[in-house]
Scaffold this active site. Structure first.
Site, PDB file in Angstrom:
ATOM      1  N   GLY A 183     -12.408 -21.830 -49.410  1.00 32.43           N
ATOM      2  CA  GLY A 183     -13.865 -21.071 -49.609  1.00 32.43           C
ATOM      3  C   GLY A 183     -13.686 -20.066 -50.948  1.00 32.43           C
ATOM      4  N   THR A 220     -13.934 -22.318 -37.244  1.00 29.42           N
ATOM      5  CA  THR A 220     -13.117 -21.088 -37.099  1.00 29.42           C
ATOM      6  C   THR A 220     -13.811 -19.726 -36.456  1.00 29.42           C
ATOM      7  OG1 THR A 220     -13.770 -20.676 -39.535  1.00 29.42           O
ATOM      8  CG2 THR A 220     -11.708 -21.482 -39.155  1.00 29.42           C
ATOM      9  N   GLN A 252      -9.877 -22.637 -27.150  1.00 30.44           N
ATOM     10  CA  GLN A 252     -11.088 -23.292 -27.597  1.00 30.44           C
ATOM     11  C   GLN A 252     -11.313 -24.641 -27.098  1.00 30.44           C
ATOM     12  OE1 GLN A 252     -10.950 -24.162 -31.748  1.00 30.44           O
ATOM     13  NE2 GLN A 252     -13.261 -23.640 -32.009  1.00 30.44           N
ATOM     14  N   ALA A 308      53.538 -47.400 -35.428  1.00 28.74           N
ATOM     15  CA  ALA A 308      52.623 -47.986 -36.068  1.00 28.74           C
ATOM     16  C   ALA A 308      51.827 -49.288 -35.276  1.00 28.74           C
ATOM     17  CB  ALA A 308      52.781 -48.314 -37.608  1.00 28.74           C
ATOM     18  N   HIS A 355      42.781 -40.386 -42.558  1.00 26.74           N
ATOM     19  CA  HIS A 355      42.187 -41.498 -42.858  1.00 26.74           C
ATOM     20  C   HIS A 355      41.566 -42.394 -42.106  1.00 26.74           C
ATOM     21  CE1 HIS A 355      45.042 -41.008 -46.315  1.00 26.74           C
ATOM     22  NE2 HIS A 355      46.119 -40.901 -45.527  1.00 26.74           N
ATOM     23  N   ALA A 362      46.618 -43.556 -40.202  1.00 25.42           N
ATOM     24  CA  ALA A 362      45.418 -44.065 -40.706  1.00 25.42           C
ATOM     25  C   ALA A 362      45.088 -45.009 -39.604  1.00 25.42           C
ATOM     26  CB  ALA A 362      45.725 -45.023 -42.122  1.00 25.42           C
ATOM     27  N   GLU A 398     -18.124 -22.146 -48.691  1.00 29.27           N
ATOM     28  CA  GLU A 398     -16.981 -23.187 -48.526  1.00 29.27           C
ATOM     29  C   GLU A 398     -16.830 -24.230 -49.426  1.00 29.27           C
ATOM     30  OE1 GLU A 398     -14.464 -22.873 -46.069  1.00 29.27           O
ATOM     31  OE2 GLU A 398     -15.424 -21.075 -46.033  1.00 29.27           O
TER      32      GLU A 398
HETATM   33  C1  UD1 Z   1     -10.519 -21.875 -44.108  1.00 28.36           C
HETATM   34  C2  UD1 Z   1     -11.770 -20.866 -44.586  1.00 28.36           C
HETATM   35  C3  UD1 Z   1     -11.664 -21.021 -46.082  1.00 28.36           C
HETATM   36  C4  UD1 Z   1     -10.380 -20.393 -46.633  1.00 28.36           C
HETATM   37  C5  UD1 Z   1      -9.373 -21.476 -46.093  1.00 28.36           C
HETATM   38  C6  UD1 Z   1      -8.017 -20.798 -46.434  1.00 28.36           C
HETATM   39  C7  UD1 Z   1     -13.373 -21.233 -42.949  1.00 28.36           C
HETATM   40  C8  UD1 Z   1     -14.715 -21.776 -42.532  1.00 28.36           C
HETATM   41  N1  UD1 Z   1     -12.978 -21.457 -44.011  1.00 28.36           N
HETATM   42  O1  UD1 Z   1     -10.832 -23.155 -44.451  1.00 28.36           O
HETATM   43  O2  UD1 Z   1     -12.830 -20.069 -46.797  1.00 28.36           O
HETATM   44  O3  UD1 Z   1     -10.422 -20.499 -48.050  1.00 28.36           O
HETATM   45  O4  UD1 Z   1      -9.227 -21.325 -44.672  1.00 28.36           O
HETATM   46  O5  UD1 Z   1      -6.857 -21.380 -46.139  1.00 28.36           O
HETATM   47  O6  UD1 Z   1     -12.819 -20.548 -41.985  1.00 28.36           O
HETATM   48  N2  UD1 Z   1      -9.130 -24.045 -36.219  1.00 28.36           N
HETATM   49  C9  UD1 Z   1      -9.252 -23.427 -35.058  1.00 28.36           C
HETATM   50  N3  UD1 Z   1     -10.583 -24.182 -34.429  1.00 28.36           N
HETATM   51  C10 UD1 Z   1     -11.368 -24.987 -35.136  1.00 28.36           C
HETATM   52  C11 UD1 Z   1     -11.208 -25.184 -36.568  1.00 28.36           C
HETATM   53  C12 UD1 Z   1     -10.063 -24.530 -36.997  1.00 28.36           C
HETATM   54  O7  UD1 Z   1      -8.790 -23.012 -34.227  1.00 28.36           O
HETATM   55  O8  UD1 Z   1     -12.366 -25.429 -34.732  1.00 28.36           O
HETATM   56  C13 UD1 Z   1      -7.918 -23.191 -36.870  1.00 28.36           C
HETATM   57  C14 UD1 Z   1      -7.053 -24.362 -37.509  1.00 28.36           C
HETATM   58  O9  UD1 Z   1      -6.173 -24.839 -36.661  1.00 28.36           O
HETATM   59  C15 UD1 Z   1      -6.524 -23.325 -38.821  1.00 28.36           C
HETATM   60  C16 UD1 Z   1      -7.353 -22.358 -38.938  1.00 28.36           C
HETATM   61  O10 UD1 Z   1      -8.287 -22.293 -37.901  1.00 28.36           O
HETATM   62  O11 UD1 Z   1      -5.011 -23.068 -38.458  1.00 28.36           O
HETATM   63  C17 UD1 Z   1      -8.243 -22.841 -40.362  1.00 28.36           C
HETATM   64  O12 UD1 Z   1      -8.872 -23.735 -40.187  1.00 28.36           O
HETATM   65  P1  UD1 Z   1      -8.929 -24.944 -41.420  1.00 28.36           P
HETATM   66  O13 UD1 Z   1      -9.744 -26.047 -40.809  1.00 28.36           O
HETATM   67  O14 UD1 Z   1      -7.704 -25.157 -42.164  1.00 28.36           O
HETATM   68  O15 UD1 Z   1      -9.982 -24.294 -42.476  1.00 28.36           O
HETATM   69  P2  UD1 Z   1     -10.036 -24.496 -43.981  1.00 28.36           P
HETATM   70  O16 UD1 Z   1     -10.790 -25.614 -44.166  1.00 28.36           O
HETATM   71  O17 UD1 Z   1      -8.738 -24.312 -44.638  1.00 28.36           O
END
Ligand code: UD1
Ligand code: CA
Length: 481
Positions: free
Chosen positions: A144, A83, A77, A425, A365, A382, A157
């Site tokens: 969330g 996410t 990514q 010693a 020691h 020692a 969220e």
């Molecule tokens: C997310 C959920 C939330 C849930 C919570 C549980 C979303 C929008 N929200 O929030 O509903 O209650 O997890 O813990 O999903 N990541 C990426 N790329 C990105 C952003 C994040 O790979 O652009 C990965 C992060 O590295 C992480 C995971 O996704 O491992 C979750 O991201 P994070 O930002 O921690 O989400 P939360 O705010 O915790």
């Protein structure tokens, strides 16, 4: 019917709330990096893994290469836009009927919860099945919340949530099993959310609900779904994991004096009947035998301790072996591939470095033994020090069976002290000592009769105890000695 499942683990995020500048996913809980937890769990379930990486991808891949023996596909990514966007980055890898999406930052999730989720999903016709938990504690932020309104289920969220924590206490855990066909048709329908302009995976739930497609929620204990966004949450999750580990060992016959301040890593083994003192750390790759004592504030790392051995307080054993019935410490340091053999004793303030201490030998020691092979039944007085560095490189010392090293020896390596020999010693031994010999290597003592009174300030009272001449005044006389 059993449908095929593959996993996508989201691990590309920037860990902004961690505020350390490093990805939280390479931080440890009980000696294991966060990202290793979901990967090992999926390995246990035999589910193929695609990991979405971006921020500090190299570090994350390196950790997984070193720590997990399981094939992983990596999707990239490039820009961290949420996410939903991270999931989209894995699209070219989607093959199975169902895609199990798991946040990379939930180290306490267990395989049985995921297995139950899969079972429920398989026995329904759900477009999305996801894990939820109950939490009405307003101090727990960042989750969330699953909201049912006007017949539509959605995940709101934390940043947008305005309701009551008491009423809306169903939280989204961050683990979803989604039909591939649904995903392919809907992933591009996600829209960017304000204020960060991010695409949320959670909006897929609303899309499915609006189309009246079936959804399944699987509830799990909150402690299993805790996410780690901040250092405080890392600490909280580690407390839970630590308690699990200690409880496990308690049920296996290990006793603790103050269990709450003991730190034991995941991959450690401890035999029954062993006692662990206050503040002890038993770290990565260590194995402690049965009926041992590891006393207060000792640290054992990447080391093996044999049965019935005692590690006295404040002792460090790193990358070494202490065999059965041995004793080490207090305040000892055994490290760099050292072995303390059965029945041997390493006492207080002794350092053993890259050395072998033979059976029933003892250095009780204040000694330093470096690059040294000590035979059996050797006694080291020692204050003995092996002088193992010649200015450019390390040199070896051999002390053969039954040798007796007097107190306060300097053994200048390279050197061999022969079998059953003695050293006097206070000797500085620079040449090999033959077997059965006595080596004396020190200045002979001279007794200057009746000289002491000349050193005293009060020459009229030569027997007066405390009247030594102050150092400044006596300097010239002392040079004459
Ligand atoms: C997310 C959920 C939330 C849930 C919570 C549980 C979303 C929008 N929200 O929030 O509903 O209650 O997890 O813990 O999903 N990541 C990426 N790329 C990105 C952003 C994040 O790979 O652009 C990965 C992060 O590295 C992480 C995971 O996704 O491992 C979750 O991201 P994070 O930002 O921690 O989400 P939360 O705010 O915790
Ligand atoms: Ca999170």
């Amino acid at each position: 019917m059993q449908h095929s499942v593959q996993a996508v683990v989201l691990a590309a995020g920037k860990s902004t709330r961690f505020r350390t500048g490093t990805s939280k996913l390479v931080k440890h809980i009980c000696g294991q990096e966060l990202i290793v937890y979901p990967v090992k769990m999926l390995k246990k379930l035999g589910i193929p893994i695609t990991l979405v990486v971006g921020y500090q991808a190299g570090d994350i891949k390196k950790v997984l290469q070193e720590r997990v023996d399981y094939p992983i596909n990596y999707a990239e990514q490039k820009e961290q836009r949420g996410t939903g966007h991270a999931l989209l980055a894995s699209q070219s890898f989607w093959q199975a009927d169902n895609i199990l999406v798991i946040n990379g930052d939930m180290p306490l999730m267990t395989h049985d919860v995921i297995q139950d989720l899969i079972n429920k999903h398989n026995s329904s016709n759900a477009a999305i099945s996801f894990v939820t938990a109950h939490c009405n504690d307003p101090s727990v932020v960042g989750f969330g919340r699953v909201i049912e309104k006007d017949g539509i289920t959605s995940i709101v969220e934390a940043i947008d949530f305005e309701g009551s924590f008491e009423e809306d206490c169903c939280i989204n855990a961050g683990a979803y099993l989604i039909k591939k066909s649904f995903l392919e048709g809907h992933i591009k329908k996600l829209e960017a959310n304000k204020p960060k302009n991010e695409f949320y995976i959670t909006d897929l739930v609303k899309l499915a609900s609006e189309e009246k497609l079936p959804l399944v929620m699987h509830s799990a204990p909150f402690d299993k779904v805790r996410g780690v966004n901040t250092l405080r949450e890392l600490w909280a999750a580690e407390q839970i994991k630590r308690a699990e580990i200690i409880t496990h060992w308690m049920y296996n016959g290990v006793s603790f004096s103050v269990a709450q301040n003991v730190h034991i890593h995941l991959d450690v083994e401890i035999g029954p009947g062993t006692y662990i003192g206050s503040g002890v750390q038993i770290l990565r790759g260590s194995k402690i035998g049965s009926h041992c004592m590891v006393a207060a504030f000792s640290k054992i790392k990447c080391s093996t301790i044999g049965d019935n051995s005692v590690i006295h307080p404040h002792t460090l054993v790193h990358d070494s072996i202490v065999e059965d019935n041995a004793a080490v410490g207090p305040f000892a340091h055994v490290h760099e591939n050292s072995t303390v053999k059965s029945g041997a004793k390493i006492g207080n303030f002794v350092e053993v470095r890259n050395s072998v201490i033979g059976k029933f030998s003892k250095a009780p020691h204040m000694s330093y033994l470096g690059q040294t092979q000590v035979g059996e039944n050797v006694s080291i007085g020692a204050g003995t020090v092996t002088c193992d560095h010649d200015g450019t490189k390390l040199q070896k010392t051999h002390i053969q069976d039954c040798a007796y090293i007097g107190a306060n020896n300097a053994l200048v390596a390279p050197l061999t002290i022969g079998k059953a020999s003695f050293t006097a010693a206070g000797s500085t031994i620079t040449k090999n000592v033959p077997s059965q010999a006595l080596a004396i290597a020190r200045e002979r003592q001279t007794n200057k009769l009746n000289y002491a009174p000349t050193l005293r300030a009060d020459k009229q009272n030569p027997n007066k105890d405390s009247a030594f001449i102050p150092a400044k005044k006596t300097a010239p006389e002392r040079h004459n000695l």
